[in-house]
Design an enzyme around this catalytic site. Structure first.
Site, PDB file in Angstrom:
ATOM      1  N   ASP A  14      23.809 -26.957  27.307  1.00 11.19           N
ATOM      2  CA  ASP A  14      22.766 -27.788  27.925  1.00 11.19           C
ATOM      3  C   ASP A  14      21.796 -26.964  28.771  1.00 11.19           C
ATOM      4  O   ASP A  14      21.314 -27.414  29.813  1.00 11.19           O
ATOM      5  CB  ASP A  14      23.384 -28.907  28.780  1.00 11.19           C
ATOM      6  CG  ASP A  14      24.162 -29.912  27.956  1.00 11.19           C
ATOM      7  OD1 ASP A  14      23.784 -30.118  26.785  1.00 11.19           O
ATOM      8  OD2 ASP A  14      25.138 -30.482  28.463  1.00 11.19           O
ATOM      9  N   GLY A  16      18.934 -25.747  27.392  1.00 16.13           N
ATOM     10  CA  GLY A  16      17.590 -25.975  26.875  1.00 16.13           C
ATOM     11  C   GLY A  16      17.310 -25.289  25.553  1.00 16.13           C
ATOM     12  O   GLY A  16      16.146 -25.135  25.164  1.00 16.13           O
ATOM     13  N   LYS A  34      20.403 -24.768  12.420  1.00 14.56           N
ATOM     14  CA  LYS A  34      21.522 -24.644  13.361  1.00 14.56           C
ATOM     15  C   LYS A  34      22.783 -24.456  12.532  1.00 14.56           C
ATOM     16  O   LYS A  34      23.301 -25.415  11.946  1.00 14.56           O
ATOM     17  CB  LYS A  34      21.639 -25.863  14.268  1.00 14.56           C
ATOM     18  CG  LYS A  34      22.773 -25.717  15.291  1.00 14.56           C
ATOM     19  CD  LYS A  34      22.553 -26.547  16.528  1.00 14.56           C
ATOM     20  CE  LYS A  34      23.642 -26.246  17.559  1.00 14.56           C
ATOM     21  NZ  LYS A  34      23.331 -26.783  18.885  1.00 14.56           N
TER      22      LYS A  34
END
Length: 211
Positions: A14, A16, A34
């Protein structure tokens, strides 16, 4: 910056990475991938909703896991072992933005870490550092891990309320180029991503002279 593949990693979860991945894809006209996704919502879906570049495309993950946890734990819950040799770059002539999972030493299995994907694919890194109490330590530890593995780093993106003292000491000790600073935003949408993408392009030109 030349239009090349980049691997977006961070100092933790988390931080960014997904926002930065969208910004870089928008700025470079790149595709997005990803390799390992754990949990929902899929970061690929989020990036696809944010990027408005007409040439943008998304490639499916090599591993799409359901449990929102470290990839090695998510995979074990599904009776799967992540095999790095199965993580193969999608075929595209476009530059590719590759988003990692969590931080650099998040385990894929009992031997491999997320950063091993960048090493295997021979892709340079953009490091995301979100600013909070303790982030200097976490950023410098990440720097040491990247340095020990001789991972090439294009630069760092800061995320959060500006903290000049923290940023200065991080840049001093790492020698990284500051590529961008993302401020707290009430809303992230295509306009926000394009605004930062334009700033990213400008910063890259000022740092390297390359468009």
């Amino acid at each position: 910056m030349k239009k090349q593949d980049v691997f977006v990693t961070a100092i933790g979860t988390d931080s960014g990475k997904t926002v930065v991945s969208a910004i870089v894809a928008q700025a470079l006209g790149a595709a997005y991938w990803k390799p390992v996704q754990s949990g929902l919502p899929r970061d690929a879906d989020t990036v696809a909703a944010w990027v408005s570049h007409p040439a943008f495309e998304v490639f499916p993950s090599a591993y799409e896991l359901q449990m929102p946890a470290s990839p090695h734990a998510s995979a074990a819950a599904e009776g799967v072992e992540i095999q790095p040799e199965r993580i193969v770059r999608p075929q595209t002539a476009k530059p590719l933005v590759i988003e990692g999972a969590g931080g650099v030493l998040v385990p894929l299995n009992r031997r491999h870490f997320v950063i091993d994907i960048a090493l295997q694919l021979q892709v340079p890194v953009i490091l995301v550092s979100n600013l909070y109490l303790g982030s200097i330590n976490h950023t410098l530890l990440t720097y040491e891990a990247l340095k020990a593995r001789r991972v090439p780093v294009l630069g760092i993106v800061f995320n959060g309320e500006p903290n000049p003292q923290s940023e200065d000491i991080i840049l001093h000790h790492t020698g990284y180029k500051k590529l961008l600073h993302i401020l707290p935003e009430q809303k992230i949408d295509t306009a926000t991503i394009e605004r930062y993408a334009e700033e990213f392009r400008k910063n890259i030109y000022e740092l390297t002279g390359e468009r």
